[in-house]
Design a protein around this motif. Sequence first.
Motif, PDB file in Angstrom:
ATOM      1  N   LEU A  81      46.809 -61.977  64.698  1.00  0.00           N
ATOM      2  CA  LEU A  81      47.019 -61.186  63.481  1.00  0.00           C
ATOM      3  C   LEU A  81      47.598 -62.041  62.360  1.00  0.00           C
ATOM      4  CD1 LEU A  81      48.446 -57.928  65.106  1.00  0.00           C
ATOM      5  CD2 LEU A  81      46.164 -58.236  64.126  1.00  0.00           C
ATOM      6  N   ASP A  82      48.476 -62.975  62.714  1.00  0.00           N
ATOM      7  CA  ASP A  82      49.112 -63.825  61.702  1.00  0.00           C
ATOM      8  C   ASP A  82      48.103 -64.706  60.975  1.00  0.00           C
ATOM      9  OD1 ASP A  82      51.596 -62.764  62.214  1.00  0.00           O
ATOM     10  OD2 ASP A  82      52.350 -64.517  63.321  1.00  0.00           O
ATOM     11  N   ARG A  83      47.019 -65.077  61.638  1.00  0.00           N
ATOM     12  CA  ARG A  83      46.002 -65.903  60.969  1.00  0.00           C
ATOM     13  C   ARG A  83      45.471 -65.195  59.722  1.00  0.00           C
ATOM     14  NH1 ARG A  83      42.803 -66.978  66.356  1.00  0.00           N
ATOM     15  NH2 ARG A  83      44.110 -68.579  67.280  1.00  0.00           N
ATOM     16  N   THR A  84      45.207 -63.906  59.851  1.00  0.00           N
ATOM     17  CA  THR A  84      44.716 -63.133  58.707  1.00  0.00           C
ATOM     18  C   THR A  84      45.796 -63.028  57.644  1.00  0.00           C
ATOM     19  OG1 THR A  84      43.224 -61.860  60.118  1.00  0.00           O
ATOM     20  CG2 THR A  84      43.798 -60.892  57.984  1.00  0.00           C
ATOM     21  N   ALA A  85      47.008 -62.706  58.043  1.00  0.00           N
ATOM     22  CA  ALA A  85      48.103 -62.536  57.084  1.00  0.00           C
ATOM     23  C   ALA A  85      48.352 -63.824  56.296  1.00  0.00           C
ATOM     24  CB  ALA A  85      49.369 -62.088  57.804  1.00  0.00           C
ATOM     25  N   GLN A  86      48.254 -64.965  56.958  1.00  0.00           N
ATOM     26  CA  GLN A  86      48.487 -66.245  56.285  1.00  0.00           C
ATOM     27  C   GLN A  86      47.408 -66.531  55.241  1.00  0.00           C
ATOM     28  OE1 GLN A  86      48.717 -68.746  59.737  1.00  0.00           O
ATOM     29  NE2 GLN A  86      50.774 -68.028  60.259  1.00  0.00           N
TER      30      GLN A  86
ATOM     31  N   LEU B 167      51.226 -56.909  55.669  1.00  0.00           N
ATOM     32  CA  LEU B 167      50.101 -56.743  54.742  1.00  0.00           C
ATOM     33  C   LEU B 167      50.446 -55.804  53.598  1.00  0.00           C
ATOM     34  CD1 LEU B 167      46.987 -56.610  57.107  1.00  0.00           C
ATOM     35  CD2 LEU B 167      48.094 -58.581  56.041  1.00  0.00           C
ATOM     36  N   THR B 168      51.109 -54.693  53.885  1.00  0.00           N
ATOM     37  CA  THR B 168      51.468 -53.773  52.790  1.00  0.00           C
ATOM     38  C   THR B 168      52.531 -54.407  51.900  1.00  0.00           C
ATOM     39  OG1 THR B 168      52.977 -52.561  54.253  1.00  0.00           O
ATOM     40  CG2 THR B 168      50.768 -51.647  53.951  1.00  0.00           C
ATOM     41  N   GLY B 169      53.354 -55.285  52.465  1.00  0.00           N
ATOM     42  CA  GLY B 169      54.305 -56.026  51.640  1.00  0.00           C
ATOM     43  C   GLY B 169      53.591 -56.951  50.665  1.00  0.00           C
ATOM     44  N   GLN B 170      52.534 -57.606  51.137  1.00  0.00           N
ATOM     45  CA  GLN B 170      51.745 -58.456  50.241  1.00  0.00           C
ATOM     46  C   GLN B 170      51.106 -57.628  49.134  1.00  0.00           C
ATOM     47  OE1 GLN B 170      48.975 -61.057  52.257  1.00  0.00           O
ATOM     48  NE2 GLN B 170      50.466 -61.638  53.807  1.00  0.00           N
ATOM     49  N   LEU B 171      50.537 -56.488  49.512  1.00  0.00           N
ATOM     50  CA  LEU B 171      49.948 -55.601  48.497  1.00  0.00           C
ATOM     51  C   LEU B 171      51.004 -55.138  47.503  1.00  0.00           C
ATOM     52  CD1 LEU B 171      47.514 -53.251  50.481  1.00  0.00           C
ATOM     53  CD2 LEU B 171      46.915 -54.796  48.610  1.00  0.00           C
ATOM     54  N   THR B 172      52.191 -54.840  47.993  1.00  0.00           N
ATOM     55  CA  THR B 172      53.275 -54.394  47.113  1.00  0.00           C
ATOM     56  C   THR B 172      53.584 -55.460  46.071  1.00  0.00           C
ATOM     57  OG1 THR B 172      54.229 -52.998  48.842  1.00  0.00           O
ATOM     58  CG2 THR B 172      55.689 -53.624  47.041  1.00  0.00           C
TER      59      THR B 172
ATOM     60  N   PRO C 133      55.532 -49.108  43.433  1.00  0.00           N
ATOM     61  CA  PRO C 133      54.516 -50.037  43.943  1.00  0.00           C
ATOM     62  C   PRO C 133      54.372 -50.028  45.464  1.00  0.00           C
ATOM     63  CG  PRO C 133      55.786 -51.086  42.213  1.00  0.00           C
ATOM     64  CD  PRO C 133      56.474 -49.777  42.522  1.00  0.00           C
ATOM     65  N   ALA C 134      55.464 -49.827  46.198  1.00  0.00           N
ATOM     66  CA  ALA C 134      55.374 -49.816  47.657  1.00  0.00           C
ATOM     67  C   ALA C 134      54.547 -48.621  48.147  1.00  0.00           C
ATOM     68  CB  ALA C 134      56.776 -49.795  48.282  1.00  0.00           C
ATOM     69  N   ALA C 135      54.762 -47.459  47.539  1.00  0.00           N
ATOM     70  CA  ALA C 135      53.978 -46.274  47.923  1.00  0.00           C
ATOM     71  C   ALA C 135      52.513 -46.474  47.544  1.00  0.00           C
ATOM     72  CB  ALA C 135      54.544 -45.028  47.249  1.00  0.00           C
ATOM     73  N   ALA C 136      52.279 -47.070  46.377  1.00  0.00           N
ATOM     74  CA  ALA C 136      50.902 -47.338  45.947  1.00  0.00           C
ATOM     75  C   ALA C 136      50.229 -48.321  46.903  1.00  0.00           C
ATOM     76  CB  ALA C 136      50.887 -47.883  44.523  1.00  0.00           C
ATOM     77  N   ALA C 137      50.981 -49.334  47.362  1.00  0.00           N
ATOM     78  CA  ALA C 137      50.427 -50.322  48.290  1.00  0.00           C
ATOM     79  C   ALA C 137      50.034 -49.668  49.610  1.00  0.00           C
ATOM     80  CB  ALA C 137      51.441 -51.436  48.533  1.00  0.00           C
TER      81      ALA C 137
END
Length: 198
Positions: free
Chosen positions: A64-69, A128-133, A150-154
């Motif tokens: 999973l970390d490969r995608t997140a990175q 991932l949602t942290g990155q979107l945020t 922004p966190a709710a929107a993410a």
Amino acid sequence: MAPPTETLTAERILEATEEVLRRHGPAKATVVDVARALGVSHGSVYRHFRTKAALREAVTKRWLDRTAQKLAVIVAGDGAPEELLRAWLAALFEAKRHKAGDDPELFATYTVLTDENGTVVGEHIADLTGQLTRIITAGAGSGTFSVSDPAAAARAVFQATGRFHDPCYAREWTAPGVDEEFTAVVDLLIRGLSSPSP
């Protein structure tokens, strides 16, 4: 079999575990199989990972970390928030689609492992949602996006695009027209984020 003089590291064990899982599947892969692939005793593997469950959790996290990175590179890049959001969502879809299509046996294995490792999956989704945020926060700061939370929107964006990254939809990722459907969903989300609040 690895040369016995080579230092046994957690990373080597995880690489071997991935290969064993690919070959045998999650139901039949054992720590003994991993040790045999490395040319060591199973006790040597247990010195790095105390249980079979811990080993399976670590290999799931690594996957999973490969995608997140890869996605973190987009978040850190230059560009308008809208462009970064589009690029991030497209990269997530492409990464998941490649994992499913390029190595279907391993993807099926990891689908089983992610079901076993809810904590690891939860941490991955939070990452991932942290990155979107961060992208949406930057967009709100520049006036590109009109959101008060922004966190709710993410979280909403992540959930709304689930069809394009949740493994339960993997069979649909190569269907005719799926790229156009993805673009339509992202366009709709961007318009929603950009619309002034009522």
